[in-house]
Design an enzyme around this catalytic site. Structure first.
Site, PDB file in Angstrom:
ATOM      1  N   TYR A 443     -33.820  50.701  -1.516  1.00  0.00           N
ATOM      2  CA  TYR A 443     -32.407  51.071  -1.706  1.00  0.00           C
ATOM      3  C   TYR A 443     -31.511  49.876  -1.971  1.00  0.00           C
ATOM      4  CZ  TYR A 443     -31.695  50.485   3.469  1.00  0.00           C
ATOM      5  OH  TYR A 443     -31.627  50.031   4.760  1.00  0.00           O
ATOM      6  N   GLU A 444     -30.221  50.173  -2.221  1.00  0.00           N
ATOM      7  CA  GLU A 444     -29.239  49.176  -2.670  1.00  0.00           C
ATOM      8  C   GLU A 444     -29.670  48.514  -3.978  1.00  0.00           C
ATOM      9  OE1 GLU A 444     -26.698  49.622  -1.250  1.00  0.00           O
ATOM     10  OE2 GLU A 444     -27.240  50.325   0.737  1.00  0.00           O
ATOM     11  N   GLY A 445     -30.316  49.277  -4.839  1.00  0.00           N
ATOM     12  CA  GLY A 445     -30.893  48.745  -6.072  1.00  0.00           C
ATOM     13  C   GLY A 445     -32.298  48.285  -5.785  1.00  0.00           C
ATOM     14  N   GLN A 450     -33.097  44.370  -8.923  1.00  0.00           N
ATOM     15  CA  GLN A 450     -32.610  43.033  -8.545  1.00  0.00           C
ATOM     16  C   GLN A 450     -33.172  41.965  -9.480  1.00  0.00           C
ATOM     17  OE1 GLN A 450     -30.276  42.944  -6.157  1.00  0.00           O
ATOM     18  NE2 GLN A 450     -30.619  45.151  -6.027  1.00  0.00           N
TER      19      GLN A 450
END
Length: 610
Positions: A443-445, A450
């Protein structure tokens, strides 16, 4: 049951000896005025933070994993036993206000200190830590781009911890590709908007720990362009507050369900249904993606700290077990009178333990370096230094998120391996660390995203300017220390790796300019990020080893702390850093071996460009 002790000795070594944080913070008027740069004060705050997480959060970790969260028929959610009481102690002690703006009730402490607290909380109880963690992200975005009216109404409550926050991006059909979102916003004509749609995977999206939840929601305003250019950011509270700040009527946002997950069971991962919910615009129309990235960047560093925290606690428990567990005989025997020796004497067990120690301590060094750079970016009086720090944070944030969570998961797995069969059994707690650590890579990309952000946007898009600045820092360090007897060998490896990173960047950059170049960047990105991560860790390990050796030479190593630094650095450069050789080969291999005929995957059409 697993245990955890905050690694205060290492944290203070990094703060005072590697980074000289008190000295740097003292140069920033913001911290000087708030009297929050004093070395003794910073040390005392860290001591208190350690006491809080060890006494209040560690005992709740297994409880949260076992009980999970419960959703009721009306959409309300109950958190695991003890979570709410611990949160009340957290807010009453002022931890929610630690690095917040004093104008809104904050204490004005450095980001450096709040990030260390986040690491500790993630080690102690990552599912619990996510509740205040999401609030901090909401605070950051609102503080940066919210109107004075919104800030004055909401920020004091978020800072005090009375209200918590979320970030609502993902929809059932749109994860990474946020330009596809369908959540709509309609102007009510009175300064508010009507928000309708569904958001999924919303961490801390519904719970009983605070009296109100402030959702920051991406939505498309009627008449806005398609894609990411037409997205705006809205504040949508669970309860609509009055002008006096007291919660009022229930808003049209309800938890439709909770996800049943592999890990982080104690955190409520919610499906949120917005049915004409009243919201208020945050920032500018159609600038929602820009504004949300303020939260996302904070969350990405926070996610990296999850990987670091879980790797650290897994390593600590594996180390304790390896000291006590006896299996096999070592030559020479350690306990000749016993049937077997403790497993810590066996080289392969030491390899796993040293891997955990090396990755955790380098990750902590990078996280604290980045946090201090955030302090510099926001508060240094010199504009040039602010810009330099901002570039470093932008460049290294995707590495912090991806490299630290990859390493954290791998350390959790290897620490579990130290336990053998016992590591697979719930009562030892190691399998929970593995399950909890896995989400950090997703998650969070995702970590693949990234890598694309690092190589495509942060390196190639600006012609490598940010990379060149960091390369200059590395080159200066190499030139200063290449003949140093203590670390010369490491510095030589670091210098060659830094030069190779530059040449690999050029190779990929040249391919990117050719037809199909986007696929070349995509094919190289993950390995490129990992190579880059090793270069950063190598730089930090060389610096730490130099400081430690100087202390040893000066006779200042009574407890063996500095000897451990020197020998862990030696392990890192001998056993972990050489991974870059394989990565260099795979980076240069490019997209050619991936551009296969679709029949390889059982499809009946030809891959474009194959």
């Amino acid at each position: 049951m697993p245990t955890y002790k905050a690694p205060l000795r290492d944290i203070k070594f990094l703060m005072n000896e590697l980074l000289d944080a008190p000295g740097q913070l003292a140069q920033m008027p913001y911290y000087a005025q708030n009297e929050t740069a004093d070395a003794d004060l910073l040390s005392q705050v860290l001591d208190e933070a350690a006491r809080f997480v060890e006494s209040e959060l560690v005992p709740l970790n297994a409880v949260g994993d076992k009980e999970g969260c419960t959703r009721h028929e009306n959409g309300d959610v109950t958190t695991p036993t003890g979570f709410k009481a611990a949160y009340q102690k957290y807010t009453q002690a002022g931890w929610s206000a630690l690095d917040a703006d004093p104008n809104y009730g904050g204490q004005g402490m450095p980001h450096l200190i709040s990030n260390v607290l986040v690491e500790m909380m993630n080690s102690a109880n990552v599912a619990w830590a996510m509740y205040p963690g999401l609030s901090h992200g909401a605070y950051s975005a609102l503080h940066a781009v919210g109107s004075d009216e919104l800030k004055n109404l909401y920020l004091p409550k978020i800072v005090s911890g009375e209200w918590t926050g979320t970030m609502c991006l993902t929809e059932p059909h749109a994860g990474t590709d946020l330009g596809m979102i369908r959540t709509k916003a309609s102007d009510n004509g009175d300064g508010s908007y009507s928000i309708t749609g569904t958001k999924i995977f919303i961490s801390a999206g519904e719970h009983d720990m605070a009296e109100n939840i402030v959702h920051l929601v991406l939505a498309r305003l009627d008449g806005s362009p398609e894609g990411t250019k037409g997205i705006s950011l809205f504040l949508v509270p669970k309860f609509i507050p009055g002008a006096d700040g007291r919660v009022g009527e229930r808003n049209g946002v309800v938890c439709g369900s909770l996800e049943h997950k592999m890990g982080i069971h104690g955190n409520a991962t919610a499906v949120l249904n917005f049915d004409g919910a009243k919201g208020w615009l945050v920032g500018e129309v159609n600038k929602g993606m820009n504004h949300m990235f303020i939260m996302m960047n904070a969350a990405r560093l926070g996610t990296g700290l999850q990987g670091l925290g879980l790797g650290e606690v897994a390593y600590q428990n594996a180390l304790a077990y390896a000291k006590d567990r006896t299996q096999m005989r070592h030559e020479p025997r350690v306990n000749p009178s016993e049937q077997a020796d403790p497993i810590i004497v066996h080289p392969d067990v030491r390899r796993m333990l040293l891997t955990g120690k090396a990755y955790s301590e380098a990750g902590r060094a990078m996280a604290m370096w980045l946090a201090l750079s955030l302090d510099t970016e926001h508060h240094h009086p010199d504009e040039a230094k602010r810009k330099e720090a901002a570039d470093l944070v932008a460049l290294l944030t995707p590495i912090a998120k991806a490299f630290m969570t990859d390493n954290g998961f791998n350390v959790a797995v290897q620490s579990q391996q130290v336990f053998g069969g016992h590591g697979y059994i719930q009562e030892w707690g190691m399998e929970q660390f593995v399950r909890d650590a896995r989400i950090g890579q997703i998650y969070e990309g995702t970590n693949g995203i990234q890598a694309l952000d690092l190589l495509g946007r942060k390196v190639l898009m600006d012609g490598g300017k940010k990379l060149q600045k960091l390369a200059g820092t590395l080159q200066a360090f190499v030139e200063e220390h290449e003949d140093d007897e203590a670390i010369g060998e490491y510095v030589s490896q670091l210098g060659k790796a830094a030069q190779q990173l530059g040449s690999l960047t050029m190779v990929v950059g040249q391919k990117a300019m050719q037809e199909g170049g986007a696929d070349e960047v995509n094919a190289a990105a993950v390995d490129y990020l990992r190579f880059f991560g090793h270069v950063v860790y190598g730089y930090l390990w060389a610096r730490m080893a130099k400081i430690a050796q100087d202390k040893i030479d000066a006779g200042q190593d009574k407890d063996g702390f500095y000897l451990a630094k020197v020998q862990t650095a030696r392990f890192y450069f001998a056993k972990l850093f050489p991974e870059i050789k394989t990565l260099a080969t795979t980076i240069k291999a490019g997209n050619e071996t991936l551009a296969v005929d679709d029949r390889v995957f059982g499809l009946d059409r030809q891959l474009v460009g194959a």
